[in-house]
Enzyme design. Structure first.
Site, mmCIF file in Angstrom:
data_model
loop_
_atom_site.group_PDB
_atom_site.id
_atom_site.type_symbol
_atom_site.label_atom_id
_atom_site.label_comp_id
_atom_site.label_asym_id
_atom_site.label_seq_id
_atom_site.Cartn_x
_atom_site.Cartn_y
_atom_site.Cartn_z
ATOM 1 C CB SER B 8 -0.887 -0.002 1.251
ATOM 2 O OG SER B 8 -1.530 1.247 1.393
ATOM 3 C CG HIS B 9 0.250 5.065 -2.147
ATOM 4 N ND1 HIS B 9 -0.202 4.190 -3.098
ATOM 5 C CD2 HIS B 9 0.829 6.086 -2.823
ATOM 6 C CE1 HIS B 9 0.076 4.685 -4.292
ATOM 7 N NE2 HIS B 9 0.699 5.830 -4.156
#
Lengths: 131, 131
Positions: B8-9
């Protein structure tokens, strides 16, 4: 400009979606956590979601992002708990993936954005291939 | 049975996806966090993703779930860093939304599940309407 409400199976997961959204957003708009129950960070409760919607409610309306299953069902029930102070035409559950929908929505949420325009933009996510 | 890698970011968001997955999964399988960089919980790094893939690598292979953009690009780069001890036919980035994909994948990940079968199941998520 729209307010966002996040409804996940995990309130802590939703907190981190909100944190990421707040880190990356260009404009200031409310992003509320509608996840969790009175007893647990797992699960959701329509009354808690309804309170989050009220706090996120701004002129343009509210976009609700949920993950799956009971998160979506409880968000639908939450809409029933809103009185006529809240224009239900302006409050909608987005047909979009939770994290990807919030990231895309956050990037385009400006003074002019309407709920209809956001819905149209999010439709593109459905057909976007990641690989 | 497959191992999962989450990119994920936000590393903290991925931690919560993993926590939710571990709370709900029926069988025991590795779920590794491939998010974050050496300096920050935001962003991702192909070398860190590659290490996560190695730790998640089990007989059935590894399914990588990413959110958008650089998470997916760095996951693709990570595959280049794996030596021939790792069968690349058995390591794939899923074309599925991050949270929804992990929840659906976790629910069906048993001794018999292959990467191809998981990919086929996740295709259905694309056409599933939430509302």
């Amino acid at each position: 400009m729209l307010g966002f409400v996040i409804v996940s199976h995990s309130k802590r997961l939703a907190d981190e979606v909100i944190e990421l959204c707040n880190e990356m957003k260009k404009y200031n708009f409310p992003v509320l956590n509608g996840s969790g129950t009175d007893e647990d960070y797992l699960g959701s409760n329509p009354l808690i979601i309804a309170e989050a919607i009220k706090k996120a409610y701004i002129k343009g309306g509210v976009a609700i992002f949920g993950d799956l299953g009971s998160s979506i069902l409880n968000a639908e029930l939450a809409l029933e708990f809103l009185d006529e102070d809240y224009d239900k035409e302006k409050i909608k559950i987005m047909d979009a993936p939770l994290v990807e929908g919030v990231l895309m929505g956050m990037a385009i949420n400006d003074d002019k954005l309407t709920l209809k325009e956001l819905e149209d933009e999010l439709k593109e996510l459905k057909f976007l291939s990641k690989i």
